[in-house]
Motif scaffolding. Sequence first.
Motif, PDB file in Angstrom:
ATOM      1  N   GLY A 596       0.802  -1.214   0.000  1.00  0.00           N
ATOM      2  CA  GLY A 596       0.000   0.000   0.000  1.00  0.00           C
ATOM      3  C   GLY A 596       0.834   1.261   0.000  1.00  0.00           C
ATOM      4  N   PHE A 597       2.074   1.165   0.447  1.00  0.00           N
ATOM      5  CA  PHE A 597       2.957   2.339   0.490  1.00  0.00           C
ATOM      6  C   PHE A 597       3.477   2.718  -0.896  1.00  0.00           C
ATOM      7  N   GLU A 598       3.390   1.774  -1.835  1.00  0.00           N
ATOM      8  CA  GLU A 598       3.862   2.082  -3.185  1.00  0.00           C
ATOM      9  C   GLU A 598       3.044   3.209  -3.803  1.00  0.00           C
ATOM     10  N   ASP A 599       1.720   3.184  -3.564  1.00  0.00           N
ATOM     11  CA  ASP A 599       0.846   4.223  -4.111  1.00  0.00           C
ATOM     12  C   ASP A 599       0.722   5.425  -3.185  1.00  0.00           C
ATOM     13  N   ASP A 600       1.165   5.287  -1.952  1.00  0.00           N
ATOM     14  CA  ASP A 600       1.039   6.376  -0.979  1.00  0.00           C
ATOM     15  C   ASP A 600       2.312   6.439  -0.136  1.00  0.00           C
ATOM     16  N   PRO A 601       3.424   6.882  -0.715  1.00  0.00           N
ATOM     17  CA  PRO A 601       4.691   6.897   0.027  1.00  0.00           C
ATOM     18  C   PRO A 601       4.628   7.789   1.257  1.00  0.00           C
ATOM     19  N   GLY A 602       5.377   7.428   2.275  1.00  0.00           N
ATOM     20  CA  GLY A 602       5.429   8.222   3.486  1.00  0.00           C
ATOM     21  C   GLY A 602       6.243   9.491   3.299  1.00  0.00           C
ATOM     22  N   ASP A 603       6.066  10.402   4.213  1.00  0.00           N
ATOM     23  CA  ASP A 603       6.809  11.666   4.158  1.00  0.00           C
ATOM     24  C   ASP A 603       8.316  11.444   4.220  1.00  0.00           C
ATOM     25  N   GLY A 616      12.018   2.232   9.619  1.00  0.00           N
ATOM     26  CA  GLY A 616      11.333   1.843  10.844  1.00  0.00           C
ATOM     27  C   GLY A 616       9.941   2.413  11.013  1.00  0.00           C
ATOM     28  N   VAL A 617       9.521   3.346  10.146  1.00  0.00           N
ATOM     29  CA  VAL A 617       8.211   3.966  10.318  1.00  0.00           C
ATOM     30  C   VAL A 617       7.760   4.590   9.003  1.00  0.00           C
ATOM     31  N   TRP A 618       6.450   4.495   8.746  1.00  0.00           N
ATOM     32  CA  TRP A 618       5.795   5.192   7.641  1.00  0.00           C
ATOM     33  C   TRP A 618       4.803   6.164   8.237  1.00  0.00           C
ATOM     34  N   TYR A 619       4.732   7.401   7.729  1.00  0.00           N
ATOM     35  CA  TYR A 619       3.759   8.368   8.235  1.00  0.00           C
ATOM     36  C   TYR A 619       3.460   9.410   7.175  1.00  0.00           C
ATOM     37  N   LYS A 620       2.285  10.057   7.340  1.00  0.00           N
ATOM     38  CA  LYS A 620       1.851  11.109   6.421  1.00  0.00           C
ATOM     39  C   LYS A 620       1.293  12.265   7.242  1.00  0.00           C
ATOM     40  N   LYS A 621       1.995  13.394   7.210  1.00  0.00           N
ATOM     41  CA  LYS A 621       1.539  14.578   7.918  1.00  0.00           C
ATOM     42  C   LYS A 621       0.922  15.558   6.917  1.00  0.00           C
ATOM     43  N   PRO A 622       0.118  16.526   7.410  1.00  0.00           N
ATOM     44  CA  PRO A 622      -0.450  16.658   8.754  1.00  0.00           C
ATOM     45  C   PRO A 622      -1.808  15.982   8.829  1.00  0.00           C
ATOM     46  N   TYR A 623      -2.588  16.305   9.846  1.00  0.00           N
ATOM     47  CA  TYR A 623      -3.932  15.750   9.981  1.00  0.00           C
ATOM     48  C   TYR A 623      -4.813  16.274   8.842  1.00  0.00           C
ATOM     49  N   HIS A 624      -5.704  15.424   8.309  1.00  0.00           N
ATOM     50  CA  HIS A 624      -6.431  15.750   7.084  1.00  0.00           C
ATOM     51  C   HIS A 624      -7.641  16.665   7.269  1.00  0.00           C
ATOM     52  N   TRP A 625      -8.215  16.683   8.465  1.00  0.00           N
ATOM     53  CA  TRP A 625      -9.416  17.488   8.634  1.00  0.00           C
ATOM     54  C   TRP A 625      -9.251  18.395   9.840  1.00  0.00           C
ATOM     55  N   LYS A 626      -9.520  19.677   9.658  1.00  0.00           N
ATOM     56  CA  LYS A 626      -9.453  20.601  10.780  1.00  0.00           C
ATOM     57  C   LYS A 626     -10.569  21.639  10.680  1.00  0.00           C
ATOM     58  N   GLN A 627     -11.014  22.087  11.832  1.00  0.00           N
ATOM     59  CA  GLN A 627     -11.995  23.163  11.909  1.00  0.00           C
ATOM     60  C   GLN A 627     -11.253  24.432  12.313  1.00  0.00           C
ATOM     61  N   HIS A 628     -11.348  25.462  11.500  1.00  0.00           N
ATOM     62  CA  HIS A 628     -10.673  26.718  11.810  1.00  0.00           C
ATOM     63  C   HIS A 628     -11.729  27.768  12.095  1.00  0.00           C
ATOM     64  N   ARG A 629     -12.007  27.968  13.387  1.00  0.00           N
ATOM     65  CA  ARG A 629     -12.964  28.973  13.823  1.00  0.00           C
ATOM     66  C   ARG A 629     -14.264  28.893  13.059  1.00  0.00           C
ATOM     67  N   VAL A 631     -15.037  27.314  10.251  1.00  0.00           N
ATOM     68  CA  VAL A 631     -14.976  26.966   8.833  1.00  0.00           C
ATOM     69  C   VAL A 631     -14.254  25.629   8.702  1.00  0.00           C
ATOM     70  N   PHE A 632     -14.889  24.648   8.075  1.00  0.00           N
ATOM     71  CA  PHE A 632     -14.292  23.333   7.916  1.00  0.00           C
ATOM     72  C   PHE A 632     -13.642  23.242   6.549  1.00  0.00           C
ATOM     73  N   LEU A 633     -12.413  22.751   6.534  1.00  0.00           N
ATOM     74  CA  LEU A 633     -11.632  22.706   5.309  1.00  0.00           C
ATOM     75  C   LEU A 633     -11.281  21.267   4.939  1.00  0.00           C
ATOM     76  N   GLU A 634     -11.123  21.008   3.652  1.00  0.00           N
ATOM     77  CA  GLU A 634     -10.758  19.683   3.161  1.00  0.00           C
ATOM     78  C   GLU A 634      -9.289  19.658   2.781  1.00  0.00           C
ATOM     79  N   TRP A 635      -8.625  18.588   3.189  1.00  0.00           N
ATOM     80  CA  TRP A 635      -7.205  18.401   2.884  1.00  0.00           C
ATOM     81  C   TRP A 635      -7.087  17.449   1.694  1.00  0.00           C
ATOM     82  N   ASP A 636      -6.319  17.838   0.676  1.00  0.00           N
ATOM     83  CA  ASP A 636      -6.205  16.997  -0.516  1.00  0.00           C
ATOM     84  C   ASP A 636      -4.861  16.296  -0.625  1.00  0.00           C
ATOM     85  N   GLY A 637      -4.058  16.321   0.465  1.00  0.00           N
ATOM     86  CA  GLY A 637      -2.741  15.707   0.454  1.00  0.00           C
ATOM     87  C   GLY A 637      -1.622  16.708   0.281  1.00  0.00           C
TER      88      GLY A 637
END
Length: 836
Positions: A596-603, A616-629, A631-637
């Motif tokens: 699965g990491f082939e199509d979605d490489p880690g940071d 030793g670790v795979w990860y993807k930053k930052p968090y995808h969904w946040k509420q800013h006062r 207004v809800f925004l969408e994260w596209d990667g």
Amino acid sequence: MKAILEKMLNRRRFLQATGATGAVAGVAGMGKLAGFTAAAGSAGVTSTASAATFADARMTKNICHQCPARCGINVYTHNGRVTSIYGDPGNPIANGKLCPKGHLGTYFLYDPDRFKGPMRRTNPQKGRNEDPGWEPISWDEAYDEIARRINELRENGEAHKIAHFYGRGWGPSDAGLYGAFGQLVGTPNSAIGHASMCAEGSKRAKAATDGNNSYNAYDYKNANYLLTFGASFLEAFRPYNYLMQVWGHMRSKSPRTQVTAIDVRMNPTMAAADRYLMVKPGTDGALALAIAHVMLTEGLWDREFVGDFGDGGNRFRAGQTVSPHLFNEKWTRGLVEWWNAELKDRTPEWAEGITSIPAGDIVKTAREFGTTRPAMAIFERGPTSHTNGVYNGMAIHALNALSGSMFAEGGLFYQMGPSYGSGPADADDYMDDIARDMAGKHPRIDMAGTERWPFAGTMMQETARNHNAGDPYKLKMAMFYTTNPIWTAPDAPEWEKMMSEIFVVDTSPYPGETAKFADLILPESTYLERLQDSPTYPFEGWPMTALRVPAVEKLYDTTEFGNMMIEIGKRINGPTGDYYRQIDSVENLLRHLARGFEDDPGDNGVDSYESWVEKGVWYKKPYHWKQHRGVFLEWDGQGYNREMSEEEVGEKLLRTQSGKFEFKSSHLEEKADYITQHLAVERDRVGFPQWVAPEHTGGNRDLYFVTPKTPMTAEGRSGNIPHAIALQQPSVGGNDRTYVEMHPSTARERGIRDGDRVRITADLGTIEGYVRYMPQSRPDTIVLPYEHGHWAQGRWAEAQERSVAPGNPNEITANVSDPISGLAAYYTGKVDVERV
């Protein structure tokens, strides 16, 4: 000088016994550990100290296994032996650092009491004092014996009498295998987890309010106010190592994060906080309700998240109802109804009478929390380990909605999972007639998810009691992985009776209490020797999964738990065996997941199994969904690319029926009859966070009995590590023992002096321990930190029990649970204490 030399000699003997001289420098007090040096001298393990340098050493990526934090570690070896362990700088949890436990991993690896290979019991008599009479057998013999029993039970229509119990499961390569195993074998008891004896209350409180039946992820770095209810932030909250790091950031950034700690005892978090509130056990919910009351009456709620009155005024007045039509809610449901049914009467003065916290302190705390943004309230086992646990948790979590911290910067949100590929095979394709016939035919032995415990996902502590009563049936076979309920469960002796009647398989590397009753020992490799994946516990929201890679060749004839399950599965008759032959091994399974990491490489560039092993670790930053006062925004990667509508957020963000934070829980209302039957709650009030008084065991006894974790608690394993014992109790300085913490006035009233041996009496019996005066404790509460009292586990654990340790508190803890979450009410007992 003679005394100093004796201490140095004692330390040297201990290091020789463990063979771990490279990782233990700098720990004090070892010369005072009574009875330990003699035991160490008999181990017969020689020291392998060398002049190795970092240039000579080999480094391997791994993951610590001493708590749920899952910190990445760099393990250094020289000539095939581990010489040191450090936090992995490339792991986002560890960041190159470790907690005091992390460096002690060599003691687990080189523990002289470890099981050396699979064994069979020869003594049919089972008991604490019975010698099992172990005889070595091969892995094939062990697997064949287990599979033969499973096949016979399946053929006889008794597959449901097979149970698997697990504690700290890690991922698809170990406890994750339980799901398919139960499905294919035909037992509902394939995954009875220990969450009901850990922290299930917080998960169910959140399921009832924001729809997330899990722990939250947190943005601590950006929080400006932290209100912590019994979470032991600097002691035992997860992930402990990271929390110590982020504490330094929070307390030094500008503006500095303010902290109010609420607990029943003085601990490191309280000592370091700006304010502490010493609450009466089980009354955290009353305090939270009073804080919410002040936030509403003084207009301190977050209007962009919660909503507002149509005219912008404030009609919340103590003791007065409000028309719901006047308030326009945004991302919440039922605020005014909650006010009218509960909050209008929950004044700080009322809460003072329940909690014993002065009303003025409650008002100050509420004003600080309500005027400081971002602010969040966190909680864990302290408030929820009572019969009113879920309602306590709901009241606390409601503060996060009022403060607007849900899905906000500096707030809390959900955890995302890793981008794993699919496994080698789909279990649905390998069901046989036996498995299909057994599906849904019998309830679980613990009755979780039935009319008895409709909200609970697991009820491990009920298993022994149900088996012994034959209700709903009796088990015939049980396998244990990273759990030891015969010692950890409330009313622990019930498990001794159950295990004496059934076929028991223990997979621990160490000779714990379960092993004393086991028929087969299948020793797992220690975490420094095994291959295993580890998706993160809820952390900072963005997905992450680490990999545990063997740092050394296996010292003994041991293996990964996942390989045990796969090899047993291969021997099950019918298509089940074919399924596990497709899985083949832990490594093969992990290689499939890593695709699965082939199509979605880690940071960090991880895009394959090989790079996962390397980093030793795979990860993807930052968090995808946040509420800013508001207004809800969408994260596209790549960035936040568009605003989301309320309808979209309702589906994707909050998982409740309404798509909003529910002050009136539709989840609880679905089973209102059950709740009114088991708790003192009126039917039309079931869904609201509210005050429900806890039911304490112990009759007229007048002292609350609390058994928390401390920083050195290593999931029950540190009891056999003298260095961990010496550092066990930082607030009172246990050194060679774990003390019963007691307020001086309470002790003196009973003629108890500092250091006296005492007897603690509860409904189920008595245990003994030594008292340490703790002036900062509540006079009505005694504290005995959980970890010791072992009657097995290894020479040091057993030596301490015989000489200086208190007894096992779980032997006198009644088996009572919160009716909603099913969490064992470990902190709800009352006891007597007398000098021995």
